[in-house]
Scaffold this motif. Structure first.
Motif, PDB file in Angstrom:
ATOM      1  N   ALA A  56      -0.647   2.631   0.885  1.00  0.00           N
ATOM      2  CA  ALA A  56      -0.555   1.225   1.308  1.00  0.00           C
ATOM      3  C   ALA A  56      -1.070   1.103   2.737  1.00  0.00           C
ATOM      4  O   ALA A  56      -0.957   2.041   3.531  1.00  0.00           O
ATOM      5  CB  ALA A  56       0.897   0.766   1.237  1.00  0.00           C
ATOM      6  N   ASN A  57      -1.635  -0.066   3.029  1.00  0.00           N
ATOM      7  CA  ASN A  57      -2.172  -0.278   4.377  1.00  0.00           C
ATOM      8  C   ASN A  57      -1.050  -0.490   5.386  1.00  0.00           C
ATOM      9  O   ASN A  57      -0.038  -1.098   5.075  1.00  0.00           O
ATOM     10  CB  ASN A  57      -3.060  -1.519   4.413  1.00  0.00           C
ATOM     11  N   THR A  58      -1.308  -0.023   6.594  1.00  0.00           N
ATOM     12  CA  THR A  58      -0.408  -0.408   7.684  1.00  0.00           C
ATOM     13  C   THR A  58      -0.873  -1.797   8.121  1.00  0.00           C
ATOM     14  O   THR A  58      -2.053  -2.103   8.019  1.00  0.00           O
ATOM     15  CB  THR A  58      -0.546   0.557   8.873  1.00  0.00           C
ATOM     16  N   SER A  59       0.027  -2.611   8.581  1.00  0.00           N
ATOM     17  CA  SER A  59      -0.400  -3.970   8.933  1.00  0.00           C
ATOM     18  C   SER A  59       0.425  -4.498  10.082  1.00  0.00           C
ATOM     19  O   SER A  59       1.546  -4.067  10.311  1.00  0.00           O
ATOM     20  CB  SER A  59      -0.210  -4.890   7.740  1.00  0.00           C
ATOM     21  N   GLN A  71      20.129 -11.048   6.298  1.00  0.00           N
ATOM     22  CA  GLN A  71      19.042 -10.307   6.941  1.00  0.00           C
ATOM     23  C   GLN A  71      17.836 -10.355   6.029  1.00  0.00           C
ATOM     24  O   GLN A  71      17.962 -10.080   4.828  1.00  0.00           O
ATOM     25  CB  GLN A  71      19.448  -8.840   7.162  1.00  0.00           C
ATOM     26  N   TRP A  72      16.696 -10.681   6.561  1.00  0.00           N
ATOM     27  CA  TRP A  72      15.469 -10.667   5.776  1.00  0.00           C
ATOM     28  C   TRP A  72      14.724  -9.378   6.068  1.00  0.00           C
ATOM     29  O   TRP A  72      14.661  -8.943   7.220  1.00  0.00           O
ATOM     30  CB  TRP A  72      14.577 -11.836   6.160  1.00  0.00           C
ATOM     31  N   LEU A  73      14.146  -8.837   5.042  1.00  0.00           N
ATOM     32  CA  LEU A  73      13.467  -7.559   5.217  1.00  0.00           C
ATOM     33  C   LEU A  73      11.980  -7.683   4.912  1.00  0.00           C
ATOM     34  O   LEU A  73      11.602  -8.251   3.887  1.00  0.00           O
ATOM     35  CB  LEU A  73      14.081  -6.517   4.280  1.00  0.00           C
ATOM     36  N   ASP A  74      11.188  -7.139   5.797  1.00  0.00           N
ATOM     37  CA  ASP A  74       9.744  -7.071   5.566  1.00  0.00           C
ATOM     38  C   ASP A  74       9.403  -5.586   5.439  1.00  0.00           C
ATOM     39  O   ASP A  74       9.478  -4.842   6.417  1.00  0.00           O
ATOM     40  CB  ASP A  74       9.010  -7.728   6.738  1.00  0.00           C
ATOM     41  N   PHE A  75       9.041  -5.205   4.221  1.00  0.00           N
ATOM     42  CA  PHE A  75       8.771  -3.783   3.970  1.00  0.00           C
ATOM     43  C   PHE A  75       7.348  -3.367   4.336  1.00  0.00           C
ATOM     44  O   PHE A  75       6.955  -2.255   4.066  1.00  0.00           O
ATOM     45  CB  PHE A  75       9.064  -3.439   2.502  1.00  0.00           C
ATOM     46  N   ASN A  76       6.585  -4.265   4.927  1.00  0.00           N
ATOM     47  CA  ASN A  76       5.231  -3.851   5.351  1.00  0.00           C
ATOM     48  C   ASN A  76       5.310  -2.658   6.299  1.00  0.00           C
ATOM     49  O   ASN A  76       4.438  -1.814   6.334  1.00  0.00           O
ATOM     50  CB  ASN A  76       4.518  -4.993   6.085  1.00  0.00           C
ATOM     51  N   ARG A  77       6.365  -2.640   7.108  1.00  0.00           N
ATOM     52  CA  ARG A  77       6.435  -1.588   8.125  1.00  0.00           C
ATOM     53  C   ARG A  77       7.053  -0.298   7.589  1.00  0.00           C
ATOM     54  O   ARG A  77       6.926   0.755   8.199  1.00  0.00           O
ATOM     55  CB  ARG A  77       7.241  -2.118   9.317  1.00  0.00           C
ATOM     56  N   VAL A  78       7.753  -0.390   6.464  1.00  0.00           N
ATOM     57  CA  VAL A  78       8.461   0.807   6.008  1.00  0.00           C
ATOM     58  C   VAL A  78       7.437   1.894   5.654  1.00  0.00           C
ATOM     59  O   VAL A  78       6.421   1.634   5.024  1.00  0.00           O
ATOM     60  CB  VAL A  78       9.405   0.478   4.821  1.00  0.00           C
ATOM     61  N   GLY A  79       7.674   3.084   6.141  1.00  0.00           N
ATOM     62  CA  GLY A  79       6.767   4.199   5.845  1.00  0.00           C
ATOM     63  C   GLY A  79       5.539   4.253   6.740  1.00  0.00           C
ATOM     64  O   GLY A  79       4.724   5.169   6.613  1.00  0.00           O
ATOM     65  N   ALA A  87       3.854   0.116  -1.077  1.00  0.00           N
ATOM     66  CA  ALA A  87       3.610   0.964  -2.248  1.00  0.00           C
ATOM     67  C   ALA A  87       4.933   1.309  -2.919  1.00  0.00           C
ATOM     68  O   ALA A  87       6.006   1.147  -2.321  1.00  0.00           O
ATOM     69  CB  ALA A  87       2.889   2.233  -1.818  1.00  0.00           C
ATOM     70  N   LEU A  88       4.836   1.780  -4.128  1.00  0.00           N
ATOM     71  CA  LEU A  88       6.060   2.135  -4.876  1.00  0.00           C
ATOM     72  C   LEU A  88       6.905   3.130  -4.094  1.00  0.00           C
ATOM     73  O   LEU A  88       8.117   3.004  -4.004  1.00  0.00           O
ATOM     74  CB  LEU A  88       5.671   2.747  -6.225  1.00  0.00           C
ATOM     75  N   PHE A  89       6.249   4.116  -3.510  1.00  0.00           N
ATOM     76  CA  PHE A  89       6.988   5.131  -2.784  1.00  0.00           C
ATOM     77  C   PHE A  89       7.737   4.532  -1.590  1.00  0.00           C
ATOM     78  O   PHE A  89       8.845   4.964  -1.255  1.00  0.00           O
ATOM     79  CB  PHE A  89       6.048   6.251  -2.307  1.00  0.00           C
ATOM     80  N   ASP A  90       7.109   3.518  -0.969  1.00  0.00           N
ATOM     81  CA  ASP A  90       7.723   2.931   0.237  1.00  0.00           C
ATOM     82  C   ASP A  90       9.081   2.310  -0.059  1.00  0.00           C
ATOM     83  O   ASP A  90       9.929   2.212   0.821  1.00  0.00           O
ATOM     84  CB  ASP A  90       6.808   1.853   0.834  1.00  0.00           C
ATOM     85  N   PRO A  92      12.039   4.937  -8.343  1.00  0.00           N
ATOM     86  CA  PRO A  92      12.253   6.235  -9.000  1.00  0.00           C
ATOM     87  C   PRO A  92      10.957   6.744  -9.628  1.00  0.00           C
ATOM     88  O   PRO A  92      10.212   5.974 -10.244  1.00  0.00           O
ATOM     89  CB  PRO A  92      13.292   5.912 -10.084  1.00  0.00           C
ATOM     90  N   GLY A  93      10.704   7.997  -9.441  1.00  0.00           N
ATOM     91  CA  GLY A  93       9.500   8.597 -10.012  1.00  0.00           C
ATOM     92  C   GLY A  93       8.332   8.595  -9.060  1.00  0.00           C
ATOM     93  O   GLY A  93       7.355   9.304  -9.274  1.00  0.00           O
ATOM     94  N   SER A  94       8.394   7.808  -8.002  1.00  0.00           N
ATOM     95  CA  SER A  94       7.272   7.807  -7.051  1.00  0.00           C
ATOM     96  C   SER A  94       7.412   9.024  -6.116  1.00  0.00           C
ATOM     97  O   SER A  94       8.514   9.499  -5.864  1.00  0.00           O
ATOM     98  CB  SER A  94       7.249   6.515  -6.241  1.00  0.00           C
ATOM     99  N   GLN A  95       6.271   9.492  -5.660  1.00  0.00           N
ATOM    100  CA  GLN A  95       6.254  10.730  -4.867  1.00  0.00           C
ATOM    101  C   GLN A  95       5.510  10.524  -3.551  1.00  0.00           C
ATOM    102  O   GLN A  95       4.564   9.726  -3.498  1.00  0.00           O
ATOM    103  CB  GLN A  95       5.497  11.819  -5.636  1.00  0.00           C
ATOM    104  N   PRO A  96       5.909  11.266  -2.523  1.00  0.00           N
ATOM    105  CA  PRO A  96       5.160  11.147  -1.254  1.00  0.00           C
ATOM    106  C   PRO A  96       3.818  11.869  -1.348  1.00  0.00           C
ATOM    107  O   PRO A  96       3.747  12.963  -1.908  1.00  0.00           O
ATOM    108  CB  PRO A  96       6.065  11.867  -0.259  1.00  0.00           C
ATOM    109  N   ILE A  97       2.775  11.225  -0.862  1.00  0.00           N
ATOM    110  CA  ILE A  97       1.469  11.902  -0.784  1.00  0.00           C
ATOM    111  C   ILE A  97       1.028  11.809   0.667  1.00  0.00           C
ATOM    112  O   ILE A  97       0.721  10.714   1.160  1.00  0.00           O
ATOM    113  CB  ILE A  97       0.429  11.233  -1.704  1.00  0.00           C
ATOM    114  N   PHE A  98       1.040  12.930   1.345  1.00  0.00           N
ATOM    115  CA  PHE A  98       0.718  12.915   2.773  1.00  0.00           C
ATOM    116  C   PHE A  98      -0.702  12.406   2.989  1.00  0.00           C
ATOM    117  O   PHE A  98      -1.648  12.903   2.364  1.00  0.00           O
ATOM    118  CB  PHE A  98       0.880  14.326   3.367  1.00  0.00           C
ATOM    119  N   GLN A  99      -0.852  11.400   3.843  1.00  0.00           N
ATOM    120  CA  GLN A  99      -2.169  10.816   4.113  1.00  0.00           C
ATOM    121  C   GLN A  99      -2.764  11.581   5.297  1.00  0.00           C
ATOM    122  O   GLN A  99      -2.371  11.360   6.453  1.00  0.00           O
ATOM    123  CB  GLN A  99      -2.037   9.325   4.431  1.00  0.00           C
ATOM    124  N   THR A 100      -3.680  12.456   4.993  1.00  0.00           N
ATOM    125  CA  THR A 100      -4.153  13.370   6.040  1.00  0.00           C
ATOM    126  C   THR A 100      -4.740  12.636   7.245  1.00  0.00           C
ATOM    127  O   THR A 100      -4.670  13.130   8.359  1.00  0.00           O
ATOM    128  CB  THR A 100      -5.198  14.360   5.489  1.00  0.00           C
TER     129      THR A 100
END
Ligand SMILES: Nc1ncnc2c1ncn2[C@@H]1O[C@H](COP(=O)(O)OP(=O)(O)OP(=O)(O)O)[C@@H](O)[C@H]1O
Ligand SMILES: [Mg+2]
Ligand SMILES: [Mg+2]
Length: 624
Positions: A122-125, A242-250, A135-138, A142-150
């Motif tokens: 997912a893009n940082t913004s 509380q409102w949450l913006d998950f753009n920043r998560v991860g 992204a699902l992982f963010d 369940p079932g989503s996996q971390p993929i290190f972004q080199t």
């Protein structure tokens, strides 16, 4: 265990609201302004959270970051506050307290300049529609996996190298557990046991503005730099919602941890400012404190200087400081609070504290004793990070010059004053100095093309002029004198482009000023008109159209102007004839009158002064 197909998951969990590329997108685009309006309906399950009264205080760095306020406004508010409290500096904000030694260690969290999140594509913004880059992982689907972004590693390495760190050939990621709404997985991925960079240092110089007690320079150790995930952004709404913006998560962060080696509040603030500038210079981070891209936690302890044990006092930690000034203010307030406590015979308890802009006291957020057990463990889903020495060697070679080297060059090669050189490099996150070079090199090209001085013209003669204008004259534009527009700050891109005063226009203006084709007064008026958007066809055509070229008065015309000015000034002239000390103020008065009487585009202040001075000196007692 096989992974659950994304389509199935999305139908099951979100009623088909997941896009095919694995990112959550809001069905209806939510304008930014909606962040303060009613909750976006499609995101309701994720974006609202009714906080129960007994909820613990947020842990770690998840104390809410206030929405970004422009730096200029913050500084103004702070200055206003300071004025309210009386200009006089109280004894309490001195850099030292007799009998006590202050110790400070800082943790700086900085957002990396990279298009991808740390473990998802997912893009940082910044300031995009809420929950549009998730992204699902963010969101710990369940079932989503971390993929290190080199790619995220590159700015992190540049940051660590600029801080003189040893890059570790192998480092690892760990899970730091805690439960809070802005971290859907229940843990943050960070580097606890084996960070990627260690043992760095940064040197702070007297010209950076460190406390005088630190002498000419002080070198502070950087214990480590680690990569970690950011959390979701929480926006407090009315009634415990509380409102949450998950753009920043991860989003990828680095945490820079200094050794506890700072002993003066101002030096600590200078360290944060210098690291911020360094990170921006090496393109590791594009935004600074003013946009919330960099936050500092300060750890403060005090001990009596005659304490024979030589051990440091118990530290408290003040989280999420978002301006350079609050770093200094919060440290002073916390130091003084701790001293008061110890003087009263009480103990300092290890705790996390908060600070708000304009306040005079830190406030307790939570105790460390009751802190959630982070239960650090190596993340079993992420392979070790192996960094090759060839990559490090390449990045070392391609690092730009440091701000310190830049300042040295501006002083010694371009002849700027140390103060101007430092300001140029420090303001606008390094963009102003880029702008300076653009203007300077255009002026240089124009001078060389004249073939008058050619290559031989001493760069210092016009570099100082360009430095002065790109700093002070541009600065003057944004004062209130310029009318309603005067409050509009100049904005620069990181490459040094400024739409309000394009470098191509300013270089035209300065070239003609340098060549004395226009007067300084006309140049200032043109600059203001440019800033106010009144010069549609640019500087050159405005000079032609209004015939503003400098057609200097002839010596006879200067004489006639002087006569006109001196008429009726017998009293002043009398003073020149009689007073033993030269009345410099009176000369300035006459000169001012002469400048006003003359035509702006025809009078040169230096030549006008020469004519007037000769007149006056003939009247002096010694001339008789
Ligand atoms: N006695 C002390 N006085 C002042 N600063 C200290 C003292 N002891 C340690 N520090 C500083 O406190 C900081 C500790 O940061 P570190 O990230 O290692 O741990 P933490 O604060 O417990 O973790 P986190 O806040 O990231 O959960 C460092 O900057 C260190 O220099
Ligand atoms: Mg830390
Ligand atoms: Mg900490």
């Amino acid at each position: 265990m096989g992974r659950v197909p994304v389509g199935e998951l999305s139908r099951y969990l979100l009623g088909g609201r997941l896009s095919t590329n694995g990112c959550l997108t809001s069905l209806r685009r939510t304008p930014r302004s909606r962040l303060v309006g009613p909750a976006p309906p499609t995101l309701r399950p994720f974006s609202t959270f009714h906080a129960a009264k007994e909820q613990p205080e947020p842990t770690h760095q998840q104390v809410q970051t206030p929405p970004a306020v422009p730096l200029r406004k913050k500084l103004k508010d702070e200055a206003k506050q300071a004025r309210k409290q009386g200009k006089k500096k109280s004894k309490a904000d001195s850099q030292t307290v007799e009998g006590w030694e202050l110790t400070v260690g800082i943790e700086i969290h900085a957002q990396l300049n990279t298009p991808r999140k740390l473990f998802s594509s997912a893009n940082t913004s910044f300031n995009d529609d809420p929950n549009s880059h998730v992204a699902l992982f963010d969101v710990a689907m369940p079932g989503s996996q971390p993929i290190f972004q080199t790619g995220t590693l590159i700015p992190a390495l540049r940051a660590a190298l600029s801080l003189n760190c040893d890059i570790q050939p192998v480092s690892r990621f760990d899970r730091k557990h805690y439960f809070w709404w802005d971290q859907p997985s229940g843990y943050q991925i960070t580097q606890y046991y084996q960070p990627f960079a260690k043992n760095g240092h940064i040197t702070l110089l007297a010209r950076d503005g460190i406390a005088p007690e630190d002498g000419k320079s002080v070198t502070i150790g950087i214990k480590q730099v680690q990569m970690e995930q950011d959390t979701a952004k929480t926006l407090a709404h009315n009634d415990n919602t509380q409102w949450l913006d998950f753009n920043r998560v991860g989003a990828p962060l680095i945490e820079i941890i200094t050794e506890p080696e700072l002993h003066h509040p101002r030096t600590a603030a200078v360290l944060v400012r210098k690291i911020q500038l360094l990170l921006s210079t090496v393109d590791a981070c594009v935004s600074g404190m003013e946009t919330g891209g960099l936050r500092a936690d300060v750890n403060v302890s005090v001990r009596r200087t005659d304490d024979p044990s030589q051990t440091l006092g118990t530290r408290t930690e003040i989280k999420n400081l978002s301006t350079i000034k609050t770093v200094e203010d919060a440290i002073i307030a916390e130091r003084d609070r701790q001293i008061r406590e110890l003087d009263a015979g009480r103990r300092i308890s290890s705790e996390t504290r908060g600070w708000s802009i304009g306040s005079t006291e830190t406030r307790r957020l939570r105790g460390k004793e009751g802190e959630v057990d982070y239960r650090y463990m190596p993340d079993p889903d992420i392979a070790p990070l192996v960094i090759g020495s060839d990559l490090i060697a390449h990045l070392k070679k391609s690092l730009p010059v440091t701000p310190d080297t830049e300042v040295d060059k501006l002083i010694s090669y371009f002849g700027l004053t140390p103060q101007d050189a430092l300001s140029l490099v420090n303001i606008d996150n390094g963009a102003r100095v880029e702008y300076f070079y653009k203007v300077l090199y255009s002026v240089q090209d124009m001078i060389a093309a004249d073939d008058l001085d050619g290559e031989g013209a001493d760069v210092k003669t016009y570099a100082a002029l360009v430095g002065n204008w790109t700093l002070h004259e541009l600065g003057r534009l944004t004062t209130s004198k310029a009318g309603p527009l005067g409050m509009v700050d100049l904005t620069f891109t990181p490459d040094g482009d400024c739409a309000q005063v394009p470098d191509a226009e300013l270089s035209q203006l300065l070239y003609h000023l340098y060549r004395k084709n226009i007067t300084g007064k006309i140049a200032k008026e043109l600059l203001m008109a440019l800033y106010l958007g009144e010069l549609e066809d640019g500087v050159r055509s405005a000079i032609d159209m209004h015939d503003l070229w400098f057609k200097e008065y002839s010596p006879e015309e200067y004489e006639a102007l002087a006569d006109e000015v001196l008429e009726g000034e017998d009293k002043v002239l009398q003073e020149f004839a009689t007073s033993a000390k030269f009345p410099q103020g009176k000369l300035m008065f006459l000169l001012g009158k002469m400048m006003r009487a003359g035509q702006t585009e025809r009078i040169d202040p230096a030549n006008a002064e020469k004519v007037m001075r000769t007149r006056i000196e003939n009247l002096r007692p010694s001339a008789a």
